[in-house]
Motif scaffolding. Sequence first.
Motif, mmCIF file in Angstrom:
data_model
loop_
_atom_site.group_PDB
_atom_site.id
_atom_site.type_symbol
_atom_site.label_atom_id
_atom_site.label_comp_id
_atom_site.label_asym_id
_atom_site.label_seq_id
_atom_site.Cartn_x
_atom_site.Cartn_y
_atom_site.Cartn_z
ATOM 1 N N THR A 106 13.515 -11.062 7.844
ATOM 2 C CA THR A 106 13.763 -10.036 8.868
ATOM 3 C C THR A 106 15.113 -9.364 8.667
ATOM 4 N N LEU A 107 16.115 -10.120 8.182
ATOM 5 C CA LEU A 107 17.420 -9.533 7.870
ATOM 6 C C LEU A 107 17.271 -8.492 6.751
ATOM 7 N N GLY A 108 16.558 -8.892 5.678
ATOM 8 C CA GLY A 108 16.360 -7.973 4.540
ATOM 9 C C GLY A 108 15.532 -6.762 4.929
ATOM 10 N N LEU A 109 14.461 -6.951 5.688
ATOM 11 C CA LEU A 109 13.589 -5.849 6.083
ATOM 12 C C LEU A 109 14.309 -4.874 7.010
ATOM 13 N N THR A 110 15.122 -5.422 7.927
ATOM 14 C CA THR A 110 15.876 -4.549 8.838
ATOM 15 C C THR A 110 16.909 -3.738 8.056
ATOM 16 N N TYR A 111 17.514 -4.370 7.066
ATOM 17 C CA TYR A 111 18.488 -3.649 6.225
ATOM 18 C C TYR A 111 17.799 -2.529 5.440
ATOM 19 N N LEU A 112 16.590 -2.817 4.921
ATOM 20 C CA LEU A 112 15.876 -1.823 4.105
ATOM 21 C C LEU A 112 15.248 -0.708 4.953
ATOM 22 N N GLU A 113 14.636 -1.094 6.101
ATOM 23 C CA GLU A 113 13.848 -0.124 6.863
ATOM 24 C C GLU A 113 14.522 0.330 8.153
ATOM 25 N N GLY A 114 15.659 -0.270 8.492
ATOM 26 C CA GLY A 114 16.398 0.164 9.664
ATOM 27 C C GLY A 114 16.106 -0.667 10.913
ATOM 28 N N ILE A 115 17.079 -0.658 11.842
ATOM 29 C CA ILE A 115 16.947 -1.430 13.078
ATOM 30 C C ILE A 115 15.769 -0.944 13.900
ATOM 31 N N MET A 116 15.510 0.381 13.879
ATOM 32 C CA MET A 116 14.454 0.956 14.698
ATOM 33 C C MET A 116 13.061 0.512 14.257
ATOM 34 N N ALA A 117 12.946 -0.106 13.087
ATOM 35 C CA ALA A 117 11.650 -0.632 12.643
ATOM 36 C C ALA A 117 11.240 -1.859 13.473
ATOM 37 N N LYS A 158 0.817 -1.205 0.000
ATOM 38 C CA LYS A 158 0.000 0.000 0.000
ATOM 39 C C LYS A 158 0.863 1.272 0.000
ATOM 40 N N ASN A 159 2.010 1.203 0.758
ATOM 41 C CA ASN A 159 2.884 2.366 0.860
ATOM 42 C C ASN A 159 3.928 2.410 -0.260
ATOM 43 N N GLY A 160 3.859 1.424 -1.153
ATOM 44 C CA GLY A 160 4.750 1.440 -2.306
ATOM 45 C C GLY A 160 6.144 0.903 -2.042
ATOM 46 N N TYR A 161 6.288 0.157 -0.947
ATOM 47 C CA TYR A 161 7.602 -0.423 -0.642
ATOM 48 C C TYR A 161 7.645 -1.848 -1.219
ATOM 49 N N ILE A 162 7.872 -1.917 -2.541
ATOM 50 C CA ILE A 162 7.771 -3.181 -3.265
ATOM 51 C C ILE A 162 8.827 -4.185 -2.788
ATOM 52 N N GLU A 163 10.052 -3.729 -2.521
ATOM 53 C CA GLU A 163 11.108 -4.648 -2.060
ATOM 54 C C GLU A 163 10.709 -5.291 -0.722
ATOM 55 N N SER A 164 10.149 -4.474 0.161
ATOM 56 C CA SER A 164 9.689 -5.019 1.460
ATOM 57 C C SER A 164 8.536 -5.990 1.242
ATOM 58 N N PHE A 165 7.642 -5.642 0.276
ATOM 59 C CA PHE A 165 6.528 -6.529 -0.041
ATOM 60 C C PHE A 165 7.031 -7.907 -0.491
ATOM 61 N N ILE A 166 8.072 -7.918 -1.350
ATOM 62 C CA ILE A 166 8.630 -9.200 -1.853
ATOM 63 C C ILE A 166 9.245 -9.993 -0.700
ATOM 64 N N LEU A 167 9.951 -9.268 0.168
ATOM 65 C CA LEU A 167 10.561 -9.957 1.317
ATOM 66 C C LEU A 167 9.498 -10.541 2.256
#
Length: 578
Positions: free
Chosen positions: A87-98, A42-51
């Motif tokens: 979770t490794l990929g998402l943390t790398y993309l969106e940051g540890i604070m996510a 929905k927010n357009g974060y396609i890489e996160s969506f794939i992960l």
Amino acid sequence: MTQPLRTLNFKELLQKTSFRLAMNVYIAAILFNLYYAYLSYKNGYIESFILMLLPLLGFSLSIYAFVVKRNYLFGPYFVFVCLGSATLGLTYLEGIMAGYYWFQFGLLFSLPYVIRREVYFKKHTSTLYAIILAFILLTFLVSPMYSEYYKDLTEEQIHYRFMLNSAVNFGVMMVFSLQALSYNKSVINKISFDKINAESEKDRRTRVLSNLGHELRTQINSINGVTKLILDNESEEVKNKRYFEILDHCNNNMLLLVNDMLDMHKIESGLFELSYEPKVLFDFLSKITVPFINKAEEKNLELHSYIDPKLKDLVVNIDEKRLAQVIYNLISNAIKFTEQGSITFSAQINNTEEDKVSIQFMVQDTGMGIAPKNLKKVFESFHQIKNEKNPVYGGTGLGLSISQSIIKAMGSEIQIESVLKKGTRFQFPLNLERGILTSKTSKFEDAFNDDFLLKLNVLLVEDNMVSMMYAKKLLEKHVLKIHEANNGIEAIESIKEHKKINLVLLDLEMPKMNGFKAIKHIKKLRPNINVVAFTANIPSTEFISKLDSLGFDDILSKPFSKQDLFEILKNYSKEAVS
């Protein structure tokens, strides 16, 4: 990999709380994963969506492996690797604070619970822990604190993700915590329940074995009585006496086997106990090899005995019967496993003090010997020594185990030395306290013969016809009069009718009224009359205390010999006339 759950029964699995919980967790995880995927798309974060699709793939493959392939081990690996990668990929993309790393800690937290419930999973514990820790380490090493990939990702969105991830994982941890506590509580309850059942079962087994032992010993006493009456008859008219000697020998062996089984049960149940009395050891040690003379002669073996002369005037506190049982077992085994040569028994004083004495006992043979690897096994229950020529030597394999338990209860231990084809030596020291003989423990000096008469009017209360016949035969020439009763009621009537009765031999287990109830009435009628418990039970301290509290003056165990009977009766006879 192996597939240990090929025979899964899903109807049974569905009835298990752990399986239903696992299914609920899987369904919840898939729903949350779909929500995360929707949020990213929905927010357009396609890489996160794939992960986000990776965990879905892991859950799907896990269910497929479990349901279709019936393999439990593949599933956890799929979930751990796919979720760890996501979770490794998402943390790398969106940051540890996510806060995506919380899912790794959720897995770390739930893993011990999963392993504890599934025995097939145990050997893979280290591998799965290593996978989780590796992903956690990589996550914090390669990921930025805030997203550097999505430039338009606001702090508000990051904080929202952190709160959402924290809440989901907190919920997962709480579910597993509550379930683990519930499981632990059920385990504790089961242990408590099993303990109560085990104690109840132990009591039940004790009662059953006690009753069985009583019945067996009663029958053995009957056989013993008949054979003794025949063998003691010196008339030439008695035919086939040799057969009755064999019967008597077999009966004695049967009694030993019954006693061994009951002794082993007492040892295993913690009910085994010793009864110490002051004794002159020299008196019985000097005769202890006599019963084995014929056995030794049959095998052309020399049987030697050395008893330290210093023991002649030495009185010590000892359970003489239990010590004799140990020595009998050792000598019997020595003869059994020796084909040529000799057997030697010795008892020698090591050290004497004012109130104690140390005595070394030894039984040595020149037999087959014991292999070094079997030295410890000889004291194990139901273990028997075997060799190629004579695979089985008979017996229950309990003798040495019981003997070791007896000596350990006396504060020592049987030591064994052996050389194959040369012989074996069993020895043990006993540190015994000095004692003083009392009138009750000292024996009458006169030998048992057919000329003595005890000033006793005896009431014999016994419901077993054979035991009654045997006891009457032994008593008839040596007491003034014998009165008979078959149960407690008849015994009470006899006491009322015959005022001259001064000793009662009272059986404990009888119909109509047993001995435990009858003695109360007898002692009420005649408080000073001597009553001897006549029983097939093996006396214990608790049992003797019970008899003492009821008013019994002594106890005579079945099967009994002429000597056993008159040793007790002479203690209660005011006068013996020869």
